[in-house]
Design an enzyme around this catalytic site. Structure first.
Site, PDB file in Angstrom:
ATOM      1  N   GLU A   8      46.639  46.266  33.495  1.00  0.00           N
ATOM      2  CA  GLU A   8      45.452  46.967  33.991  1.00  0.00           C
ATOM      3  C   GLU A   8      44.772  47.792  32.909  1.00  0.00           C
ATOM      4  OE1 GLU A   8      45.499  49.232  37.675  1.00  0.00           O
ATOM      5  OE2 GLU A   8      47.169  48.012  38.362  1.00  0.00           O
ATOM      6  N   ASP A  81      49.801  47.188  37.640  1.00  0.00           N
ATOM      7  CA  ASP A  81      50.701  48.267  38.062  1.00  0.00           C
ATOM      8  C   ASP A  81      51.588  47.859  39.248  1.00  0.00           C
ATOM      9  OD1 ASP A  81      49.697  49.810  36.081  1.00  0.00           O
ATOM     10  OD2 ASP A  81      48.589  51.194  37.360  1.00  0.00           O
ATOM     11  N   ASP A  83      52.399  48.605  42.279  1.00  0.00           N
ATOM     12  CA  ASP A  83      52.168  49.179  43.601  1.00  0.00           C
ATOM     13  C   ASP A  83      51.207  48.269  44.367  1.00  0.00           C
ATOM     14  OD1 ASP A  83      49.742  49.642  42.373  1.00  0.00           O
ATOM     15  OD2 ASP A  83      49.944  51.810  42.310  1.00  0.00           O
ATOM     16  N   GLU A  85      48.070  48.594  45.065  1.00  0.00           N
ATOM     17  CA  GLU A  85      46.781  48.422  44.389  1.00  0.00           C
ATOM     18  C   GLU A  85      46.925  47.421  43.238  1.00  0.00           C
ATOM     19  OE1 GLU A  85      43.020  49.565  45.397  1.00  0.00           O
ATOM     20  OE2 GLU A  85      44.850  50.454  46.209  1.00  0.00           O
ATOM     21  N   TYR A 298      57.041  54.993  36.451  1.00  0.00           N
ATOM     22  CA  TYR A 298      55.774  54.891  37.177  1.00  0.00           C
ATOM     23  C   TYR A 298      55.564  56.109  38.063  1.00  0.00           C
ATOM     24  CZ  TYR A 298      51.827  52.673  39.479  1.00  0.00           C
ATOM     25  OH  TYR A 298      50.569  52.382  39.942  1.00  0.00           O
ATOM     26  N   ARG A 300      53.381  56.745  40.560  1.00  0.00           N
ATOM     27  CA  ARG A 300      52.955  56.645  41.968  1.00  0.00           C
ATOM     28  C   ARG A 300      54.124  56.106  42.779  1.00  0.00           C
ATOM     29  NH1 ARG A 300      48.212  54.937  39.166  1.00  0.00           N
ATOM     30  NH2 ARG A 300      46.579  56.526  39.364  1.00  0.00           N
ATOM     31  N   HIS A 344      60.026  51.598  43.624  1.00  0.00           N
ATOM     32  CA  HIS A 344      60.142  52.248  42.323  1.00  0.00           C
ATOM     33  C   HIS A 344      61.180  53.351  42.390  1.00  0.00           C
ATOM     34  CE1 HIS A 344      56.467  50.114  41.757  1.00  0.00           C
ATOM     35  NE2 HIS A 344      55.850  50.846  42.654  1.00  0.00           N
TER      36      HIS A 344
END
Length: 704
Positions: A8, A81, A83, A85, A298, A300, A344
């Site tokens: 990303e 990433d 997650d 998103e 990570y 988030r 995570h």
């Protein structure tokens, strides 16, 4: 030909390329490449809410370049990433690049380190469509609410307003708290606070507890004075000493929400500032003597899981630095919340041996502060408990010639074993009122140094800060930790709430929107309903629910509610006090109101359509024009930038980008203007006075 890795962020490219070596080309998608166009709803509600995606404006060239790179590569791996998103971005990329969805072309990196990248590359998988659908469902829900509800409240209150599935609940929490504060009736109470001198000649404090009848609550001055009179000339003796020990366990390592809360409490960081620094630490920093490496996992996440490898490395550091006694008897394992996503780990340093001091020279101030906080919290979470010796003394006051007695108590503690506190103190510890007591024994006679009656009033609930609002959102299951920073930024930017120091207040506009939504759309601002939606989104992400059925269930009811609200408020307009002025209309005499149009705010007659008078809204400042002495007013350029000019234009052509102040020039007495760099300057060319603006204290700056 080499394999193409698509991430990303461009800041990761160099780091990952270093770990992969030759045979791989690494490039970045620069975030999302495809989304729902903003100009229209872009969701076909009549066709099972089919989203109508298109390439984001300005990214057409990037997509074409990616397509060319794919054509010239020996395979593609999507490393966005880890997650929801990120999963959705991978799916959009796979669609645009014509990749096979069934192939194992998706890799995730929990940390941007050699080990983290190697682990990700060793475990490729196919794109998780359950996670993609959960993200799509959230995006479509937010679009449906925003695009259907925002025009309604804009029409009924003020042009250009917006409502959101989560932001509206956040505003309601702040409005409800303000209403609690307004409705609060303080109750008076008194304390009797004493200072004693112990036999060892050391002083300590104690508080009135009660009398021979038991605990007594003093509610007024007369009652307090009565006890003070009763205690006049009393002798004080310690009648009991209770000693014990208590353990204080360390807090768990950070998750996204707790990191935002603690950074706000300790350092005054707003959530957006915290996440920016955390993103930089995750993506990789060039460390002197080591090279570019990701310093944290990570950021988030809402899982408290820790890898055994990281646990072993931290335990080794604790043993080497403090000794084995600083490890707990049994390893600490923290349990995540029931609805936590366990994909995570908790937020932790990627290499516990990289202490904050070791990397400080390579980090920015914000990066260092946040890394230090994350590193210390993680190491402390695996350490032994702090053990405290506690003591509570009961003091009896007897006055000669008077019946009965009064009781005072004093409590304190001392550290028996510091444990995890050798490296990390919980922020709440600073508020601990207990302190050290001198050596005390039963039957000790004490000398009274001071006895005062102090008046108090019960306090209303505290206003939210960013830290406490994030905590409330998390406890109520509203939104996801990764969205909290955006939510708060949005509602402040839209002027639904305002910050005063660290506290969050609702504006009149925020209260008006909340009142309207509570009355006409109770589900939209209902915390339990919104939390239930989050649970359903989690179910979609886990493959246990169909997102289209979920959207139908929500939207069908929402449309009926919206239609009824439109009918009920057909000719109703909410008028805000802040939009009313004392400026009369030159044509009909009515007091003009502030309206918002395409080019900002303006004054209009409320008698429209009978009276169509309108004129620009002049925003006055405290400063006077250095050329003619007229009022300096705020203006907008064609591109929407703020500048300042003389109100006597065009007769006077004074204008400046410098911000007017109410300070006066010590040389000529004219207004001072603030330039970039904090310089206060007199803009009278004949004077030319300048001085450095006084610096605010660090604490004040952080609060703002």
């Amino acid at each position: 030909m080499s394999k193409l890795i698509i991430v990303e962020s461009p800041t990761k490219v160099k780091t990952i390329k270093k770990y992969l070596g030759s045979g791989y080309e690494v490039t970045a998608s620069m975030g999302h490449v495809r989304d729902l166009p903003a100009a229209r709803l872009s969701v076909d509600v009549k066709n099972d809410f089919a989203p109508k995606y298109s390439v984001i404006k300005g990214k057409e060239k990037l997509v074409k370049e990616l397509q060319e790179k794919v054509a010239n590569s020996d395979g593609v791996l999507l490393a966005t990433d880890p997650d929801r998103e990120g999963e959705a971005i991978s799916w959009h990329l796979a669609t645009l690049l014509d990749l096979d969805m069934s192939e194992t072309n998706r890799v995730t990196f929990n940390e941007i380190t050699k080990t983290g990248v190697a682990n990700g590359m060793a475990n490729p998988r196919s794109i998780d469509m359950d996670l993609v659908n959960a993200q799509q469902a959230r995006r479509i829900l937010d679009r449906l609410v925003g695009y259907r509800l925002s025009p309604f409240i804009s029409q009924k209150i003020r042009r250009g307003l917006s409502a959101g599935r989560v932001q509206s609940v956040a505003v309601k929490l702040i409005v409800d708290r303000e209403n609690e504060i307004r409705a609060f009736n303080p109750e008076e109470y008194w304390t009797l606070d004493a200072k004693f001198l112990a036999p060892c000649r050391k002083s300590f404090s104690a508080s009135f507890y009660g009398d021979e009848t038991g605990k007594v609550k003093i509610t007024n001055k007369e009652q307090a004075d009565s006890y003070l009179s009763r205690l006049d000339g009393a002798s004080y003796t310690i009648t009991s000493i209770k000693k014990g020990t208590r353990k204080k366990n360390p807090a768990p390592p950070f998750i996204t929400s707790t990191l935002q809360q603690e950074a706000s409490r300790r350092m005054g960081f707003q959530a957006q500032r915290t996440m920016k620094a955390a993103q930089e630490l995750y993506e990789g920093v060039d460390i002197a003597g080591i090279g570019t490496t990701g310093l944290i996992t990570y950021m988030r996440t809402d899982s408290l899981r820790i890898s055994e490898e990281a646990r072993a490395a931290a335990n080794q550091y604790i043993t080497d630095t403090f000794g084995e006694k600083y490890l707990p008897e049994k390893p600490r394992y923290y349990k995540s919340r029931n609805n936590a996503q366990d994909g995570h780990e908790a937020i932790r340093p990627t290499n516990p041996a990289l202490t904050p001091e070791r990397v400080k020279a390579s980090l920015t101030s914000d990066q260092y502060k946040l890394y230090s906080l994350i590193w210390k919290r993680f190491i402390a979470s695996l350490m032994a408990s702090c053990v405290q010796n506690t003591v509570k003394a009961e003091i009896q006051a007897v006055t000669e010639g008077k019946d009965g007695y009064c009781v005072f108590t004093a409590a304190g503690y001392s550290i028996k074993f510091d444990g995890y506190t050798v490296i990390y103190e919980d922020s709440s510890d600073d508020e601990d009122s207990d302190g050290k007591l001198p050596e005390l024994n039963v039957n000790d006679k004490l000398k009274l140094k001071e006895l005062k009656g102090n008046q108090h009033f019960t306090q209303p609930p505290a206003r939210f800060t960013e830290a406490t609002l994030i905590k409330a959102l998390e406890e109520n299951g509203i939104g996801r930790p990764s969205t909290y920073a955006t939510i708060i930024t949005t509602i402040v930017k839209r002027e639904y709430i305002k910050r005063q120091q660290k506290q969050l207040y609702p504006t009149e506009l925020g209260e008006a929107i909340t009142t309207l939504l509570k009355d006409k759309f109770p589900k939209i601002v209902n915390t339990k309903f919104t939390a239930g939606m989050e649970t359903q989104l989690d179910e979609v992400g886990e493959g246990n629910a169909d997102y289209i059925a979920m959207l139908h269930e929500f939207y069908d009811d929402f449309e009926k509610t919206l239609s009824k609200a439109k009918a009920d408020m057909k000719d109703v307009k909410v008028q805000l006090k802040e939009d009313q002025t004392d400026i009369p209309c030159e044509k009909c005499g009515r007091m003009m109101v502030i309206k918002t149009g395409r080019f900002g705010k303006f004054l209009a007659c409320p008698g429209y359509p009978d009276c169509k008078n309108a004129k620009p809204l002049v925003m006055k400042t405290e400063a006077k024009c250095p050329k003619c002495g007229g009022e300096v007013i705020e203006k907008k350029s064609k591109r929407g930038y703020t500048f300042f000019g003389c109100g006597n234009w065009p007769e006077c052509d004074f204008m400046t980008w410098d911000k007017p102040t109410d300070d006066k020039c010590p040389k000529c007495g004219k207004s001072l203007f603030k330039r970039k760099g904090g310089v206060l300057a007199c803009l009278d060319e004949k004077c030319g006075f300048e001085k450095k603006a006084e610096r605010k204290s660090k604490k004040k700056t952080e609060e703002e």
